[in-house]
Motif scaffolding. Structure first.
Motif, PDB file in Angstrom:
ATOM      1  N   GLY A 134       0.971  -1.182  -0.112  1.00 18.14           N
ATOM      2  CA  GLY A 134       0.029  -0.281  -0.058  1.00 18.14           C
ATOM      3  C   GLY A 134       0.549   1.413   0.078  1.00 18.14           C
ATOM      4  N   LYS A 135      -0.210   2.257  -0.197  1.00 16.18           N
ATOM      5  CA  LYS A 135       1.258   3.473  -0.444  1.00 16.18           C
ATOM      6  C   LYS A 135       1.280   4.153   1.339  1.00 16.18           C
ATOM      7  CE  LYS A 135      -0.113   5.839  -4.369  1.00 16.18           C
ATOM      8  NZ  LYS A 135      -1.044   6.567  -5.746  1.00 16.18           N
ATOM      9  N   THR A 152      -2.416   5.763   4.026  1.00 17.64           N
ATOM     10  CA  THR A 152      -3.362   4.972   3.889  1.00 17.64           C
ATOM     11  C   THR A 152      -3.925   4.709   5.085  1.00 17.64           C
ATOM     12  OG1 THR A 152      -2.180   4.239   1.320  1.00 17.64           O
ATOM     13  CG2 THR A 152      -4.950   4.041   1.961  1.00 17.64           C
ATOM     14  N   HIS A 168     -12.239  -0.786   0.082  1.00 14.90           N
ATOM     15  CA  HIS A 168     -12.101   0.351  -1.389  1.00 14.90           C
ATOM     16  C   HIS A 168     -13.405   0.099  -2.266  1.00 14.90           C
ATOM     17  CE1 HIS A 168      -8.731   2.890  -0.501  1.00 14.90           C
ATOM     18  NE2 HIS A 168      -8.614   1.520   0.433  1.00 14.90           N
ATOM     19  N   LYS A 228     -10.674   8.072  -0.138  1.00 15.54           N
ATOM     20  CA  LYS A 228      -9.720   7.888   0.049  1.00 15.54           C
ATOM     21  C   LYS A 228      -8.981   8.378   1.209  1.00 15.54           C
ATOM     22  CE  LYS A 228      -9.924   5.627  -3.777  1.00 15.54           C
ATOM     23  NZ  LYS A 228     -10.803   6.084  -4.503  1.00 15.54           N
ATOM     24  N   ILE A 260      -4.334   3.246  -4.668  1.00 13.78           N
ATOM     25  CA  ILE A 260      -4.052   2.510  -3.189  1.00 13.78           C
ATOM     26  C   ILE A 260      -2.674   1.063  -2.720  1.00 13.78           C
ATOM     27  CG2 ILE A 260      -5.918   2.711  -2.369  1.00 13.78           C
ATOM     28  CD1 ILE A 260      -6.111  -0.450  -2.518  1.00 13.78           C
TER      29      ILE A 260
END
Lengths: 140, 215
Positions: free
Chosen positions: A114-115, A118, A123, A140, B71
């Motif tokens: 994942g970024k 986050t 989602h 988000k 994501i």
């Protein structure tokens, strides 16, 4: 510069205004796949990328009962207090990601994808899609 | 103002047409974020009272590969090893929401054979065929809750007694609660098909409401 009649010339000439136009209207945000769950209770704090769990990928191979009844995953993103000790002891993801049912736990960067930053969430849920005030941070 | 919108729409129209003709993927034409930023900041449709999709943002592209889905971190090598949804979905029956896959059909047709046990591929799940009809006040068709399609995927303990007491009519249900993620909304709108597919749940037609004045 090539002549306009060639395909490349046409692309170049059309390309610039088109790019400006797309830049001018809002470029739609990329969308995660429906049902992708980010799990991030501890990862950020531990300096790891958050975990992304893809439902679509797993439900092609397993029915819901396997994880949500047999293995005891609660229906709540971030609601299972999963950590690496539990995983190497064969709980949660570790019931399968043990080199037997699926690839083993050494593949850190296949789960921790994942970024950073986050939060835990499922989602593309309907709740994220409902009309909401602009600038709301729900999405988000 | 309106003229600018018109030009923009026109250009988008041309692009779409042009791309359809040349069968190029849309993505490469997107501007680099750096170049886009000043223009987008100068005039965001969010603040325009005449904008379409003022409250509900138009959907972005669906079923993106992990590296482009917003994501997953594209800077992580593992991200690029993951499977893209569209490497599988085109071979499955289609639906109008969620993953855009009709999971009930995919299972019934045998297109997918998900295991009912983590390791034993031969284990069979216990399927129960029992419909529960929930009468709905007003114009919407009644809700038919089918145990069959659910027990193809789920265990009784996934719903009973935590989400529903197993007794017909014993549970209070409403659309408002479902949309908050309770009752049917624990799964629908998150992993199972979305709330937007009204008629999948509201499937039993009933006598139309009598006209108010007539007798």
């Amino acid at each position: 510069m090539k002549k306009l009649t060639t395909s490349t010339g046409w692309h170049a000439v059309l390309g610039l205004p088109v790019m400006l136009a797309l830049a001018w209207v809002e470029v739609p945000v990329a969308r995660a796949e429906y049902g992708d769950v980010v799990i991030n209770n501890y990862s950020d704090a531990a300096g790891m990328r958050p975990v992304v769990f893809p439902h679509w990928f797993h439900r092609l191979r397993f029915r819901c009962n396997v994880c949500h009844a047999d293995l005891g995953f609660k229906f709540k993103a971030g609601g299972n207090e999963i950590n690496m000790v539990k995983i190497i002891d064969g709980q949660f993801c570790g019931a399968c990601h043990n080199g037997d049912v699926a690839w083993p736990v050494e593949n850190c960067d296949l789960c921790h994808t994942g970024k950073p930053g986050t939060p835990s969430q499922v989602h593309e849920s309907d709740i994220q899609q409902f009309a909401q005030p602009m600038g709301s941070t729900n999405k988000k | 103002m309106n003229k600018r919108y018109f030009i923009v729409s026109l250009l988008i129209g041309i692009t779409t047409f042009h791309m359809a003709c040349t069968a190029q993927p849309i993505t490469p034409a997107r501007p680099a974020p750096a170049a886009a930023a000043p223009a987008a900041a100068a005039k965001s449709p969010d603040s325009d009272p005449l904008a379409f999709h003022r409250l509900h943002k138009p959907s972005g592209k669906r079923n993106r590969p992990p590296a482009e889905d917003g994501i997953h971190d594209p800077g992580n090598d593992g991200t690029h090893a993951l499977l893209a949804p569209l490497s599988v979905f085109p071979s499955l029956p289609k639906a109008n929401s969620g993953n855009r896959v009709d999971w009930v059909q995919a299972l019934a047709a045998g297109t997918i054979k998900p295991r009912a046990d983590q390791a034993d591929a031969t284990e069979e799940i216990v399927v129960m065929d029992l419909n529960i009809v929930r009468e709905v006040k007003g114009s919407m068709p009644n809700v038919v809750y089918p145990h069959k399609q659910h027990t193809e995927w789920l265990d009784c303990s996934n719903c009973h007694p935590g989400i529903f007491v197993p007794l017909k009519g014993a549970n209070q249900m409403s659309m408002a609660a479902i949309m908050l993620g309770q009752q049917c909304g624990v799964c629908h709108g998150k992993v199972a098909f979305s709330i937007s597919e009204c008629r999948k749940c509201h499937s039993q037609s009933k006598e139309p409401n009598p006209a108010p004045a007539a007798k």
